[in-house]
Design an enzyme around this catalytic site. Structure first.
Site, PDB file in Angstrom:
ATOM      1  N   ASP A   1      -1.389  -3.970  -3.215  1.00  0.00           N
ATOM      2  CA  ASP A   1      -2.145  -2.727  -2.931  1.00  0.00           C
ATOM      3  C   ASP A   1      -3.640  -2.941  -3.158  1.00  0.00           C
ATOM      4  O   ASP A   1      -4.064  -3.961  -3.733  1.00  0.00           O
ATOM      5  CB  ASP A   1      -1.634  -1.578  -3.820  1.00  0.00           C
ATOM      6  CG  ASP A   1      -1.695  -0.223  -3.097  1.00  0.00           C
ATOM      7  OD1 ASP A   1      -2.594  -0.033  -2.247  1.00  0.00           O
ATOM      8  OD2 ASP A   1      -0.844   0.638  -3.394  1.00  0.00           O
TER       9      ASP A   1
ATOM     10  N   GLU B   1       0.802  -1.237   0.000  1.00  0.00           N
ATOM     11  CA  GLU B   1       0.000   0.000   0.000  1.00  0.00           C
ATOM     12  C   GLU B   1       0.833   1.284   0.000  1.00  0.00           C
ATOM     13  O   GLU B   1       0.564   2.213   0.758  1.00  0.00           O
ATOM     14  CB  GLU B   1      -0.941   0.006   1.218  1.00  0.00           C
ATOM     15  CG  GLU B   1      -1.863  -1.191   1.249  1.00  0.00           C
ATOM     16  CD  GLU B   1      -2.775  -1.220   2.472  1.00  0.00           C
ATOM     17  OE1 GLU B   1      -2.599  -0.376   3.376  1.00  0.00           O
ATOM     18  OE2 GLU B   1      -3.670  -2.076   2.516  1.00  0.00           O
TER      19      GLU B   1
ATOM     20  N   GLU C   1      -6.151 -10.820  -1.062  1.00  0.00           N
ATOM     21  CA  GLU C   1      -6.950 -10.590   0.156  1.00  0.00           C
ATOM     22  C   GLU C   1      -8.436 -10.531  -0.182  1.00  0.00           C
ATOM     23  O   GLU C   1      -9.163  -9.655   0.292  1.00  0.00           O
ATOM     24  CB  GLU C   1      -6.511  -9.275   0.834  1.00  0.00           C
ATOM     25  CG  GLU C   1      -5.024  -9.207   1.106  1.00  0.00           C
ATOM     26  CD  GLU C   1      -4.582  -7.939   1.835  1.00  0.00           C
ATOM     27  OE1 GLU C   1      -5.431  -7.179   2.312  1.00  0.00           O
ATOM     28  OE2 GLU C   1      -3.364  -7.736   1.927  1.00  0.00           O
TER      29      GLU C   1
HETATM   30  C1  XIL Z   1      -6.396  -6.181   8.240  1.00  0.00           C
HETATM   31  C2  XIL Z   1      -6.721  -7.318   9.210  1.00  0.00           C
HETATM   32  O1  XIL Z   1      -7.600  -8.206   8.572  1.00  0.00           O
HETATM   33  C3  XIL Z   1      -7.356  -6.752  10.457  1.00  0.00           C
HETATM   34  O2  XIL Z   1      -7.495  -7.778  11.439  1.00  0.00           O
HETATM   35  C4  XIL Z   1      -6.500  -5.627  11.018  1.00  0.00           C
HETATM   36  O3  XIL Z   1      -7.202  -5.011  12.071  1.00  0.00           O
HETATM   37  C5  XIL Z   1      -6.208  -4.572   9.969  1.00  0.00           C
HETATM   38  O4  XIL Z   1      -5.602  -5.208   8.865  1.00  0.00           O
HETATM   39  N1  XIL Z   1      -4.831  -4.618   3.672  1.00  0.00           N
HETATM   40  C6  XIL Z   1      -3.894  -5.457   4.167  1.00  0.00           C
HETATM   41  C7  XIL Z   1      -4.209  -6.327   5.332  1.00  0.00           C
HETATM   42  O5  XIL Z   1      -2.815  -5.590   3.567  1.00  0.00           O
HETATM   43  O6  XIL Z   1      -3.089  -6.545   6.133  1.00  0.00           O
HETATM   44  C8  XIL Z   1      -5.321  -5.750   6.150  1.00  0.00           C
HETATM   45  O7  XIL Z   1      -5.671  -6.701   7.160  1.00  0.00           O
HETATM   46  C9  XIL Z   1      -6.504  -5.421   5.284  1.00  0.00           C
HETATM   47  C10 XIL Z   1      -6.128  -4.384   4.263  1.00  0.00           C
END
Ligand code: XIL
Length: 630
Positions: free
Chosen positions: A395, A326, A469
């Site tokens: 990202d 990111e 994700e």
């Molecule tokens: C999130 C987790 O799922 C949560 O438990 C935490 O509170 C915040 O982070 N992008 C990412 C992840 O790369 O690491 C994030 O994960 C979600 C957004």
């Protein structure tokens, strides 16, 4: 009937009855620690709640107050915080039973600033073995009044367990009230291992992944993971704030090592997430104690130390690493002449990057140096620390045209630079070898064509692609919807359309990782974004992923509620320019015995009915026998 044979008959019946009753008794009713009754601060004390910074000399000031209360007269006011992780914490080690799912609830009321992000989390273990698991995160304004932070969690065996509330604004002040931790009703989680394994379904196309936290390694939850997923990412446990410690040199590997060992023993690959990020990272990496930026050379030395230590510790064991996460601003509408203009800049806001800020501090602009240089360094340090891992840039909002483009341009530029870098000992190998689409989408506005365009554009740079994700909560950003039947179908159709595209482009795709197992454990749980329900039951989205073509053809619409057909199922993609492809609610094809699945929920009712009949019958027999005896 002889009396003895009648007695034998009754005994046999009672034994049979007990055999019927035992399986329907939820395991969670046996020797359950009952959780925490509501803590409302009504006795004027903090009732065991402490500041996270320490017991007696805690920086946070916790004051029982009657200024505000969600119930009763009192609440607890938290002031004097100086770090995002400061906040109220409650030790619940002796109140929860391992393996049982609990509902955790804390009510919060923001005092200042006007709006900030609250997080409810749990800490398992202490010191270097500690792991921190974020349960739910909510943006809350002062105007919102009392808001509940609630989540479900299955605690593992541990000798130290706390729940706590943090806030992304280091100096935020807030009230809490009515803390409760109680076993979720019928809290069992079961895995239906007769369902096709997703890893198996996609074995010729790409790896299928999910995320892990410390509570995922036992019982049916781990059975489900082993059944469906062949690569796992730590949800939080491998982030810099978890591994890097709060002070320089204070690295914590024990908790993660045990989890990585278990995954490896089970033949599951591990993807490392994430090394260099503006969020969930300890301040020591790029800030002085007074909050000012370190110099460029200090930050660079810290980055090298962090990457050498962490990527070095896991060298040879990670399939791949999200090296930089990111780095770009969340969203922007145009492609600038130089992609660097769209990076998160130094500053103090939640959207700034400490890495950029420190690298800019002392950069020689005349020599072409800038805050942006941290990104290339991060990739080079990781390549040198763990030459086996595939290195990713990762990202979100990656489907936006401008963002997709700048990421592609950065990738090409760095790979060209690496080709002539004297540290490069593998001339045919790229530096950034993978680009990750985080794929945090929403049912209200996902256009799958945009996802396809990003895959295609990024693959043109010559790197592999992963979906890193994936989740699709109902609603849109900060505006969750309930998962009604219609919404569940909308969500499932979007999953099916995405997986159709992933299969079409599987020559470019290495891995598809879904961000969570069951809805309540998701970071966006309010939108029920995942493939499984709280008890492990598969959702329509599961069938959509398991068989996208079949799902789009309507083969699974009768899985939940068999109904007569109304209209043809959809099999058309939405128009490319359609802004919000709201797929039609479930069309119901012919009920089909071969695809219909018996509802799991009816079984206990049938068993209870049989048991009740058995009890009545036994009582009647006893009464008759007694009468005859007279
Ligand atoms: C999130 C987790 O799922 C949560 O438990 C935490 O509170 C915040 O982070 N992008 C990412 C992840 O790369 O690491 C994030 O994960 C979600 C957004």
């Amino acid at each position: 009937m002889q009396k003895t044979s009648r007695v034998r008959y009754i005994i046999t019946f009672l034994v049979a009855l007990s055999l019927v009753l035992i399986p329907v008794t939820p395991a969670s009713n046996i020797a359950l620690a009952s959780g925490i009754q509501t803590i409302g601060f009504e006795d004027g004390t903090t009732m065991g709640v402490e500041g996270r910074d320490g017991d007696d000399d805690s920086v946070e000031i916790l004051t029982v107050t009657d200024e505000l209360a969600r119930s009763g007269n009192n609440s607890l006011l938290i002031t004097n915080r100086t770090k995002a992780w400061h906040g109220p914490s409650l030790n619940i080690t002796n109140s929860v039973e391992p393996g049982v799912q609990y509902i955790i609830s804390v009510w919060v009321h923001a005092k200042s600033p006007d709006s900030s992000t609250f997080m409810l989390s749990t800490q398992l273990g202490e010191g270097s073995a500690a792991s921190y698991n974020n349960l739910v995160e909510l943006n809350i304004s002062t105007a919102a009044g009392w808001v509940e932070l609630t989540a479900r969690y299955t605690f593992p065996e541990d000798d130290y367990i706390t729940i706590y509330v943090e806030n992304n604004s280091a100096t935020a002040e807030f009230y809490i009230d009515d803390i409760a931790v109680f076993p979720a009703a019928g809290a069992g989680f079961s895995a239906d291992l007769s369902l096709p394994s997703l890893a198996e379904v996609y074995k010729d196309h790409f790896l299928i992944g999910n995320i892990f936290s410390r509570g995922d390694f036992s019982g049916a939850r781990f059975d489900l993971i082993r059944h469906h997923f062949n690569v796992m990412t730590a949800e939080n446990a491998m982030k810099p704030e978890a591994l890097g410690g709060s002070q320089k040199g204070d690295y914590n590997f024990a908790a993660v090592d045990a989890m990585v060992d278990t995954l490896e023993e089970n033949g599951i690959l591990v993807h490392g997430h994430a090394l260099v990020w503006h969020s969930q990272s300890p301040d020591w990496l790029y800030l002085n104690d007074d909050g000012s930026f370190l110099t460029r050379s200090q930050a660079r030395a810290n980055m090298q130390d962090y990457i050498n230590t962490v990527a070095g510790h896991y060298a040879g064991r990670m399939l791949s690493w999200d090296v930089v996460n990111e780095a770009f601003q969340p969203s922007f509408g145009h492609v600038p002449g130089n992609w660097r203009e769209m990076l998160r800049q130094g500053g103090t806001g939640a959207e700034s990057s400490g890495w950029f800020g420190a690298y800019a501090n002392g950069a020689n602009a005349d020599a072409g140096e800038s805050g942006a240089d941290y990104i290339y360094d991060a990739f080079v340090f990781t390549r040198l620390a763990d030459p086996n891992a595939i290195l990713y840039y990762n990202d979100f909002n990656e489907t936006e045209q401008a963002k997709r483009e700048v990421i592609a341009r950065m990738t090409v530029e760095f790979n060209e630079k690496w080709a002539t870098d004297p540290r490069n000992t593998e001339p045919d190998r790229l530096l950034i070898e993978g680009l990750g689409l985080q794929a945090h989408y929403w049912t209200n506005n996902l256009n799958v064509r945009d996802v396809e365009d990003t895959i295609v554009r990024w693959a043109e740079t010559g790197v592999e692609i992963s979906i890193t994700e994936l989740d699709i909560p109902a609603g849109d950003y900060n505006n969750y919807k309930a998962l009604t039947e219609t919404e569940e179908m909308t969500q499932a159709l979007l999953y099916a359309r995405l997986f159709r595209i992933f299969v079409e482009h599987s020559d470019k795709i290495e891995r598809v990782t879904i961000w969570g197992i069951d809805d309540p454990s998701s970071w966006r749980s309010q939108g029920s974004p995942l493939l499984f329900e709280a008890d492990g039951t598969e959702k329509l989205a599961f069938y959509a992923v398991m068989d996208p073509e079949g799902f789009l053809a309507g083969d699974y619409n009768d899985i939940r509620n068999p109904q007569p057909p109304e209209e043809e199922p959809p099999d058309e993609e939405p128009e490319p320019d359609e802004p919000t492809p709201s797929p039609a609610p479930s069309p119901q094809p012919e009920p089909d015995d071969t695809t219909e699945k018996p509802s799991r929920n009816i079984l206990p009712i049938i068993l209870i009915a049989i048991s009740a009949a058995a009890v009545i019958y036994t009582v009647v027999v006893l009464v008759v026998l007694k009468k005859k005896k007279k």
